[in-house]
Design a protein around this motif. Sequence first.
Motif, PDB file in Angstrom:
ATOM      1  N   ILE A   5       0.853  -1.194   0.000  1.00 39.70           N
ATOM      2  CA  ILE A   5       0.000   0.000   0.000  1.00 39.70           C
ATOM      3  C   ILE A   5       0.886   1.240   0.000  1.00 39.70           C
ATOM      4  CG2 ILE A   5      -1.806   1.290   1.183  1.00 39.70           C
ATOM      5  CD1 ILE A   5      -2.894  -1.338   2.253  1.00 39.70           C
ATOM      6  N   VAL A  12      -6.981   8.605   3.415  1.00 36.73           N
ATOM      7  CA  VAL A  12      -8.202   8.043   2.835  1.00 36.73           C
ATOM      8  C   VAL A  12      -8.722   6.915   3.740  1.00 36.73           C
ATOM      9  CG1 VAL A  12      -9.281   6.961   0.830  1.00 36.73           C
ATOM     10  CG2 VAL A  12      -7.506   8.678   0.500  1.00 36.73           C
ATOM     11  N   ASP A  14     -10.223   4.182   3.676  1.00 34.35           N
ATOM     12  CA  ASP A  14     -11.648   3.821   3.661  1.00 34.35           C
ATOM     13  C   ASP A  14     -11.893   2.336   3.941  1.00 34.35           C
ATOM     14  OD1 ASP A  14     -10.648   2.841   1.280  1.00 34.35           O
ATOM     15  OD2 ASP A  14     -12.529   3.216   0.214  1.00 34.35           O
ATOM     16  N   THR A  15     -10.827   1.565   3.974  1.00 31.27           N
ATOM     17  CA  THR A  15     -10.846   0.127   4.294  1.00 31.27           C
ATOM     18  C   THR A  15     -11.596  -0.745   3.280  1.00 31.27           C
ATOM     19  OG1 THR A  15     -12.749   0.061   5.831  1.00 31.27           O
ATOM     20  CG2 THR A  15     -10.615   0.618   6.777  1.00 31.27           C
ATOM     21  N   ALA A  16     -11.793  -0.245   2.072  1.00 29.90           N
ATOM     22  CA  ALA A  16     -12.425  -1.081   1.040  1.00 29.90           C
ATOM     23  C   ALA A  16     -11.610  -2.358   0.814  1.00 29.90           C
ATOM     24  CB  ALA A  16     -12.547  -0.299  -0.261  1.00 29.90           C
ATOM     25  N   CYS A  17     -10.294  -2.221   0.893  1.00 29.57           N
ATOM     26  CA  CYS A  17      -9.408  -3.370   0.662  1.00 29.57           C
ATOM     27  C   CYS A  17      -9.558  -4.438   1.745  1.00 29.57           C
ATOM     28  CB  CYS A  17      -7.968  -2.889   0.590  1.00 29.57           C
ATOM     29  SG  CYS A  17      -7.442  -1.875   2.000  1.00 29.57           S
ATOM     30  N   CYS A  58      -9.422  -0.563  -4.606  1.00 31.77           N
ATOM     31  CA  CYS A  58      -8.930   0.675  -3.993  1.00 31.77           C
ATOM     32  C   CYS A  58      -9.353   1.877  -4.845  1.00 31.77           C
ATOM     33  CB  CYS A  58      -7.408   0.636  -3.850  1.00 31.77           C
ATOM     34  SG  CYS A  58      -6.764   2.169  -3.145  1.00 31.77           S
ATOM     35  N   PRO A  59     -10.077   2.822  -4.246  1.00 35.35           N
ATOM     36  CA  PRO A  59     -10.597   3.949  -5.014  1.00 35.35           C
ATOM     37  C   PRO A  59      -9.527   4.948  -5.449  1.00 35.35           C
ATOM     38  CG  PRO A  59     -11.087   4.269  -2.688  1.00 35.35           C
ATOM     39  CD  PRO A  59     -10.479   2.894  -2.819  1.00 35.35           C
ATOM     40  N   VAL A  60      -8.339   4.862  -4.843  1.00 33.70           N
ATOM     41  CA  VAL A  60      -7.293   5.837  -5.163  1.00 33.70           C
ATOM     42  C   VAL A  60      -6.029   5.183  -5.748  1.00 33.70           C
ATOM     43  CG1 VAL A  60      -8.104   7.599  -3.546  1.00 33.70           C
ATOM     44  CG2 VAL A  60      -6.543   5.815  -2.728  1.00 33.70           C
ATOM     45  N   ALA A  62      -3.916   2.936  -4.639  1.00 34.90           N
ATOM     46  CA  ALA A  62      -2.784   2.964  -3.713  1.00 34.90           C
ATOM     47  C   ALA A  62      -2.046   1.630  -3.654  1.00 34.90           C
ATOM     48  CB  ALA A  62      -3.282   3.319  -2.311  1.00 34.90           C
TER      49      ALA A  62
END
Length: 89
Positions: A5, A12, A14-17, A58-60, A62
Amino acid sequence: MAYIICEPCIGVKDTACVGVCPVDAIHPTKDEPEYESSDQLYINPQTCIDCGACESVCPVQAIYAEDAVPDQWKDFIKKNYEHYGLTPP
Ligand code: SF4
Ligand code: SF4
């Protein structure tokens, strides 16, 4: 090898991962005490099975495979390993 990462996660988190990792390799999670004070999340290179599931959610953007980390973020390889008390390769 493992996934790493990098800088875009900072701030960010956001913990989507976390939700897609099949082996619980990504920390701190929102349930863990270090979550608030941690700049970003980290992947445990010893636990990661290189499935790539986290990279795509991951929305960004990373997250990268260790051998594909962009040059400007190479120091994040060390950062991820050291977060788990491991020595980077
Ligand atoms: S590559 Fe797969 S196993 Fe490794 S941290 Fe990402 S989701 Fe988890
Ligand atoms: S999905 Fe990306 S931005 Fe969100 S916590 Fe994971 S690495 Fe960080």
